[in-house]
Structures are given as structure tokens and as C-alpha cells.
Design a protein around this motif. Structure first.
Motif, PDB file in Angstrom:
ATOM      1  N   PRO A   3       0.826  -1.216   0.000  1.00 19.97           N
ATOM      2  CA  PRO A   3       0.000   0.000   0.000  1.00 19.97           C
ATOM      3  C   PRO A   3       0.858   1.262   0.000  1.00 19.97           C
ATOM      4  CG  PRO A   3      -0.792  -1.578   1.625  1.00 19.97           C
ATOM      5  CD  PRO A   3       0.524  -2.094   1.137  1.00 19.97           C
ATOM      6  N   GLN A  11      -3.668  -7.697  -0.956  1.00 18.52           N
ATOM      7  CA  GLN A  11      -4.857  -6.904  -1.276  1.00 18.52           C
ATOM      8  C   GLN A  11      -5.759  -7.615  -2.283  1.00 18.52           C
ATOM      9  OE1 GLN A  11      -4.299  -2.457  -1.389  1.00 18.52           O
ATOM     10  NE2 GLN A  11      -2.143  -3.011  -1.545  1.00 18.52           N
ATOM     11  N   ASN A  42       6.234   2.460   2.158  1.00 17.87           N
ATOM     12  CA  ASN A  42       4.899   3.049   2.140  1.00 17.87           C
ATOM     13  C   ASN A  42       5.026   4.559   2.314  1.00 17.87           C
ATOM     14  OD1 ASN A  42       2.351   4.084   2.931  1.00 17.87           O
ATOM     15  ND2 ASN A  42       1.721   2.117   3.773  1.00 17.87           N
ATOM     16  N   SER A  79       1.247   6.214   4.758  1.00 17.57           N
ATOM     17  CA  SER A  79       0.835   6.152   6.164  1.00 17.57           C
ATOM     18  C   SER A  79       1.981   6.429   7.122  1.00 17.57           C
ATOM     19  CB  SER A  79       0.244   4.769   6.472  1.00 17.57           C
ATOM     20  OG  SER A  79      -0.827   4.475   5.610  1.00 17.57           O
ATOM     21  N   ILE A 110       1.504   1.845   9.896  1.00 16.39           N
ATOM     22  CA  ILE A 110       2.145   0.784   9.110  1.00 16.39           C
ATOM     23  C   ILE A 110       2.494  -0.406   9.989  1.00 16.39           C
ATOM     24  CG2 ILE A 110       4.195   0.176   7.757  1.00 16.39           C
ATOM     25  CD1 ILE A 110       4.206   3.118   6.778  1.00 16.39           C
ATOM     26  N   CYS A 113      -0.613  -2.343  10.835  1.00 15.98           N
ATOM     27  CA  CYS A 113      -1.103  -3.093   9.672  1.00 15.98           C
ATOM     28  C   CYS A 113      -0.216  -4.306   9.381  1.00 15.98           C
ATOM     29  CB  CYS A 113      -1.171  -2.175   8.446  1.00 15.98           C
ATOM     30  SG  CYS A 113      -2.400  -0.859   8.591  1.00 15.98           S
ATOM     31  N   GLU A 115      -7.323   6.914  -0.289  1.00 13.02           N
ATOM     32  CA  GLU A 115      -6.552   7.237   0.918  1.00 13.02           C
ATOM     33  C   GLU A 115      -7.166   8.469   1.578  1.00 13.02           C
ATOM     34  OE1 GLU A 115      -2.887   9.898  -0.761  1.00 13.02           O
ATOM     35  OE2 GLU A 115      -2.607   7.731  -0.834  1.00 13.02           O
ATOM     36  N   TYR A 157      -7.290  -5.585   6.119  1.00 13.73           N
ATOM     37  CA  TYR A 157      -5.997  -4.928   5.866  1.00 13.73           C
ATOM     38  C   TYR A 157      -6.159  -3.793   4.856  1.00 13.73           C
ATOM     39  CZ  TYR A 157      -1.115  -4.583   4.203  1.00 13.73           C
ATOM     40  OH  TYR A 157       0.134  -4.137   3.831  1.00 13.73           O
ATOM     41  N   THR A 207      -5.266   0.172   5.702  1.00 18.28           N
ATOM     42  CA  THR A 207      -4.164   0.845   5.006  1.00 18.28           C
ATOM     43  C   THR A 207      -4.623   2.047   4.179  1.00 18.28           C
ATOM     44  OG1 THR A 207      -4.343  -0.790   3.213  1.00 18.28           O
ATOM     45  CG2 THR A 207      -2.684  -1.192   4.915  1.00 18.28           C
TER      46      THR A 207
END
Length: 604
Positions: free
Chosen positions: A25, A237, A268, A271, A276, A279, A531, A564, A568
Motif C-alpha cells: 500500500p 490486497q 509506504n 501512512s 504501518i 497493519c 486514501e 488490511y 491501510t
């Protein structure tokens, strides 16, 4: 990101041979694809017409095409969805045009008519969606209809609906979106000249969101692309099993394409580190996956908040109050839920508090479901015993053996139909007894508040038993109907009078608005690719996430991936909401939280 990091650069500058980019992500997968196309054109001198980029949505294809043109200028690189690419092929070689393609709405109307003509049961939107989705799954998986067991209705009934639907399309020379894939697959499999033409044309193929690919799409790709296939995806995902997608396609990709080079994008940029880290703990519970060890860019951020509420109603009211305090953040805040039915309570309270909201999904109105309409008919007749339309709807739900002849005869007399039936001395006692009971029930209903009245119809009058009998007769699963019933019952808590509740229910759909700005309301499935600064994941308890319909290990793993994906979406603030009671039963925190010792939190 203005510069490529080391792993991004490695992916971008790959030339020939298969490559799999595992993009976590917020890792910049769109940047990778656009820069790689630029690299192929500029450094490798590949002709633009020989490059094909495939995405899963038209918006993603348009965005990627626009982003690439901003970098490189006008070109003939093909950007498109699987459906658009495959339709181009069959349009050229099978003489199809856009006029031959059924829209999704047309498909639903055809299925609804087929069911009405061949079966004696109510067709609500949920059943239509379920049957339509199963027909899509059947084709996407390249299943044989003769060996397929339906989850929507009896398998024999499903096959009859399927064959009638195929017969209609054949007579009208129509195809649907799923047929595009199947027809293309059969064409490539059977016509070597066509296959070789496209192999020569598309020498370099790039696929975004590869974890979402289904069998029909992948079989076409395996025919078309021998070597230079560049895929970007994240097995963590993969959340569209109901469409035929599964993580096995990406997990087994190196076997299908030997000598595949693998690059893991584990940075990533979206985030904070704390989000993170949380997650990572969640997704690590799954075993059938590629290990990635995602990290951030050093922005520590806020702790993940676990917040507790008494029930669904309390949850939606207090979260709305929290959001109301920060109006400047509305456009960058999301409420994410497991099923779209959960949006209803938030829509109600957002409207009451004048909080603008945007709907990512079509809202499934509880009040449009046939079973809910039956309960409302009970309530309406309890207030107005001249409402014959409502009486006719529920007089035999559950069955009281009141015939149409009896109703017609009673309607010809003065007073109301139910009293006339009760005072008809020509009826035997066993016919009049359930009528007497019904008269008593209506008197009782008129004295109750909406919540108690709904429960009374279900439990005392016996409507729940009717649902069970109906479901058994139609060979369908009653769980979804009861979930609708429970949510409907919960919504009644917001009202003190039956009259007000009926008015609200009848006008709910027309009052729903979809603002251009405001808080985003979305399911976990539809949140993918989005997001937000602040995210609320609501009702994270057993039975909701994982959903109670998920039983097998593979289903539970998909539910975890879905969780998840929702988590995220958050950049800076992540709230995970728990409820203590769900439909008057104790609710337990999701096993996904308890496994990492995270069910603790503050009660609000």
C-alpha cells in the motif's frame, strides 16, 4: 515522491523477460508503470504501438494514460481495462459493436423478468445482485454450468435462469461484459492467426493490480504474452474472490512464467509508521502470502485508536459527533464498513446533524427489501385498519389459510375486512381462530414503540418462522434476510412513534443525497485505491469482520486481507470501532484484533 527509490528504479529499468513487482500500500505502483513505459520507449526504443498497459477500472486507465502523457507527450501506447482491450479484439474479429453489449442495468432487468416468468417468489435487489454476480463468476472462472452449485437459490433454479438468460442474448444477438472475456478466450484459443497477430502487436504487456485478475483474464494473457509480461500487484490486497480473483494467480506466477524476476516495493509513502506497524501485525497472521516487511518514511504519527460503543446506534451517533467537531477534515475523512447495509445508520445521523457525505457505493436501502416491507405493512395496518393493501400483503405471512375468495367476500361488506372475516359465521372455527389472534396482535402493536413493535411481529406473530419456511421452500440461505431484519430492527430504535418511523422508512431512499464534498462512506471493497487523513473502521467484531458467512481457512484469509485494505487507507489517524452488543447479543472483538492483543480501548 519526486525521485525513484532503489527498488522502484530496479523495476522501472527491467527490460526483457517476466517481472513481478509486489507493491505494498502507498508504494507508488502507478509511478512505476508510467516510468517503465517511458523507459521502454526512450531507452529500449520499443515502438509505442507494441506496448499495452492493462488496468482494472476505466478511471485507473484514464488516470494512468493522462499521467503518462504529461510525462512523455502524445503517443500510441495502449492503455485500457481488460474488458476494453478484449472487446477491441472481438469487435474486430467477431463483428460485435457496442450496440451488442448489454449494460449492467439491462442485465438485471432481463434476469428479473426471467424470474418473474418462471418462479413464484419475490425478487429483491439483493437476490438479483446475487444471481447476476454468480453468472459473472461462472464465466470469469470458466466453469461448466452443469457442475456448478449455486449459493443464491436452488442449483436447478439457477441453471434454468442461466439458460433462459443465455437464450435471450442469443435471440437478440447480445453479449454482456463477462462474455467479452469468454468470447475473446475462445477466439484466441481457436484461431492461431488472430493469436499470432496480437502476440506480434503487443510485445510488452504491463498489468496493474494483478492480484485482481480472474481465470478468464489470465488464460487470455497466458495465450497472448509469452515472455515480456510485467505485473504489479499485492497478494495482501486480493479481495475479489466473488468475482473470480484469488491470490493464487500472483502466488503461482513464477511457476507459470519461469525465470520471473521479483521486486518488492516495501516503502509506504502514505501512512505513518505507527499505522504501518499495526497493519503489518494484522496481515502477518495470513500464511499464504509473500513476506514484505513494509516500512514508512520516518513519520511516526499517532497511535491507532481502539474505541468502544454500546451498540450500532450508539456507534453511529458518537462517531458523527466526533467528526462534527472537526469540520475542516470532512473531505479527508472516511467511514469504512464491511457491508453496505452498515451505511444506513450513519446516513441517518449525518442527515440529522447536517454533516455532508459522499457515497462510494450504491446504498442498499433496508426499507426496499420485501421482508421489511412486510413488517412495515403490519405496522401500517395497526394504525389504520382500512389499509387493505397492507392487509393483503401480510394476511398469509405467516400462513393463516385465508383464501382470495374469503377476502373478496369480506371486502364487499361494511366495516373493515379483518373484522368482517372474524364475524363471518360461515367460516369454521379453525379459520376464524387465526383471524381473532391477528386482531389481538394489531391492537397490541398499536400500543408499542417501533422497536418493540418490530420485535413483536418477528417473534410473537411469527414472521421469523415465516422467513425460515420461505427460505427452505425456495432453497435459499436465510442468513442474509435475517441480517436485513436485524438491521431494520436496530434502525427502529431512533424513533418513539410508529407513525414517524413509517414516514421515515417510506421516504428514506428519496432523502438520500450524495454530496460533492464531505465524509466518504464506503465498503472495504470499494475503499481499495483510496486514501484519507482519517479513517474509521466500524463494528470490527466477530460476525462482521470476518463476516459470519466466511467459514473456510481461505475465506478467513480473504476477510483478513479485506480488513488490511481498509486499515491501510489511513494516512495519519486510524480509529477501529468495537461494539459491545449487536442485535441484543454480546459482540466479541474481531479475532484479527485479539490475535495481536489489540481489543483494548477507550469507551465513548
Amino acid at each position: 515522491m519526486y525521485e525513484l527509490n532503489e527498488r522502484q528504479s530496479e523495476a522501472v529499468h527491467h527490460f526483457e523477460g517476466p517481472m513481478m513487482v509486489l507493491a505494498g500500500p502507498g508504494s507508488g505502483k502507478t509511478t512505476i508503470i508510467t516510468h517503465r513505459v517511458k523507459f521502454l520507449l526512450e531507452k529500449c526504443k520499443i515502438a509505442d504501438k507494441n506496448i499495452l498497459v492493462i488496468t482494472f477500472t476505466k478511471s485507473a486507465a484514464d488516470e494512468m494514460s493522462l499521467r503518462f502523457k504529461n510525462i512523455y507527450g502524445e503517443n500510441k501506447v495502449s492503455f485500457g481495462t481488460f474488458h476494453s482491450v478484449f472487446f477491441r479484439i472481438i469487435r474486430r474479429h467477431c463483428n460485435y459493436s457496442i450496440e451488442n453489449v448489454l449494460k449492467e442495468g439491462e442485465k438485471k432487468l432481463i434476469l428479473k423478468q426471467i424470474i418473474a416468468n418462471n418462479f413464484d417468489f419475490d425478487t429483491d435487489n439483493e437476490l438479483l445482485d446475487s444471481i447476476s454476480n454468480e453468472i459473472s463468476l461462472l464465466k470469469n472462472e470458466l466453469f461448466d454450468i452443469n457442475f456448478y452449485n449455486s449459493n443464491s437459490c436452488g442449483s436447478d433454479d439457477f441453471r434454468k435462469i442461466y439458460f433462459e438468460y443465455e437464450k435471450y442474448k442469443s435471440q437478440k444477438n447480445k453479449i454482456d461484459f463477462d462474455d467479452m472475456l469468454v468470447v475473446c478466450y475462445k477466439l484466441l484459443l481457436s484461431n492461431e492467426n488472430v493469436l499470432n497477430f496480437y502476440r506480434q502487436l503487443y510485445k510488452f504487456v504491463l498489468i496493474d493490480e494483478f492480484q485482481d485478475i480472474n481465470r478468464a483474464q489470465y488464460e487470455c494473457i497466458k495465450l497472448l504474452v509469452r515472455k515480456n509480461l510485467f505485473i504489479v500487484g499485492d497478494d495482501d490486497q486480493s479481495i475479489y474472490k466473488f468475482r473470480g480473483a484469488c491470490p493464487e494467480f500472483i502466488l503461482n506466477f513464477p511457476k507459470d512464467y519461469p525465470n520471473t524476476k521479483i521486486v518488492k516495493l516495501n516503502k509506504n509513502y502514505r501512512s505513518s509508521e505507527k499505522i504501518i506497524s499495526f497493519c503489518n501485525k494484522i496481515i502477518s497472521q495470513n500464511k499464504n502470502r509473500y513476506e514484505k516487511n513494509i516500512s514508512g518514511v520516518g513519520r511516526i504519527g499517532n497511535n491507532v485508536h481502539i474505541i468502544k460503543f454500546k451498540n450500532i446506534t450508539d456507534e453511529s451517533i458518537k462517531i458523527a459527533q466526533m467528526i462534527k467537531k472537526n469540520p475542516l477534515q470532512l473531505n479527508d475523512t472516511a467511514i469504512i464498513f464491511r457491508t453496505n447495509i452498515q451505511a444506513q445508520s450513519f446516513i441517518t445521523n449525518f442527515m440529522n446533524m447536517n454533516i455532508p457525505y459522499k457515497l462510494k457505493d450504491e446504498v442498499l436501502s433496508l426499507y426496499e427489501h420485501w421482508a421489511v416491507k412486510d413488517i412495515l405493512a403490519y405496522l401500517k395496518f395497526s394504525l389504520d385498519n382500512s389499509d387493505n393493501k397492507s392487509l393483503y400483503k401480510i394476511i398469509n405471512r405467516p400462513n393463516r389459510y385465508i383464501s382470495k375468495t374469503m377476502l373478496v367476500k369480506a371486502a364487499k361488506k361494511s366495516y373493515n375486512i379483518l373484522d368482517n372475516l372474524f364475524h363471518d359465521k360461515t367460516l369454521p372455527l379453525f379459520r376464524r381462530t387465526p383471524i381473532e389472534e391477528l386482531l389481538f396482535h394489531f391492537d397490541e402493536l398499536a400500543l408499542k414503540n417501533p422497536y418493540d413493535a418490530v420485535k413483536y411481529v418477528r417473534k410473537i406473530i411469527g414472521y421469523d418462522n415465516y422467513i425460515n419456511e420461505f427460505s427452505k421452500l425456495q432453497n435459499i440461505n436465510s442468513k442474509w434476510i435475517f441480517e436485513i431484519m436485524d438491521e431494520f430492527c436496530e434502525s427502529a430504535k431512533n424513533f418513539s412513534s410508529i407513525k414517524d418511523f413509517i414516514y421515515y422508512a417510506q421516504n428514506f431512499s428519496s432523502n438520500i443525497k450524495n454530496d460533492s464534498n464531505g465524509v466518504t462512506l464506503t465498503t472495504m471493497h470499494s475503499s481499495k485505491g483510496l486514501e484519507f487523513d482519517t479513517v474509521f473502521l466500524i463494528s470490527c467484531v466477530e460476525g462482521i469482520i470476518p463476516h459470519e458467512k466466511s467459514k473456510t481457512d481461505s475465506q478467513i484469509e480473504e476477510e483478513l486481507r479485506l480488513f488490511y485494505v481498509g486499515l491501510t487507507r489511513a494516512k495519519n489517524n486510524l480509529y477501529i470501532s468495537l461494539i459491545e452488543n449487536r442485535y441484543e447479543l454480546n459482540a466479541k472483538p474481531s479475532r484479527f484484533l485479539t490475535a495481536i492483543n489489540e481489543p483494548k480501548g477507550e469507551s465513548l
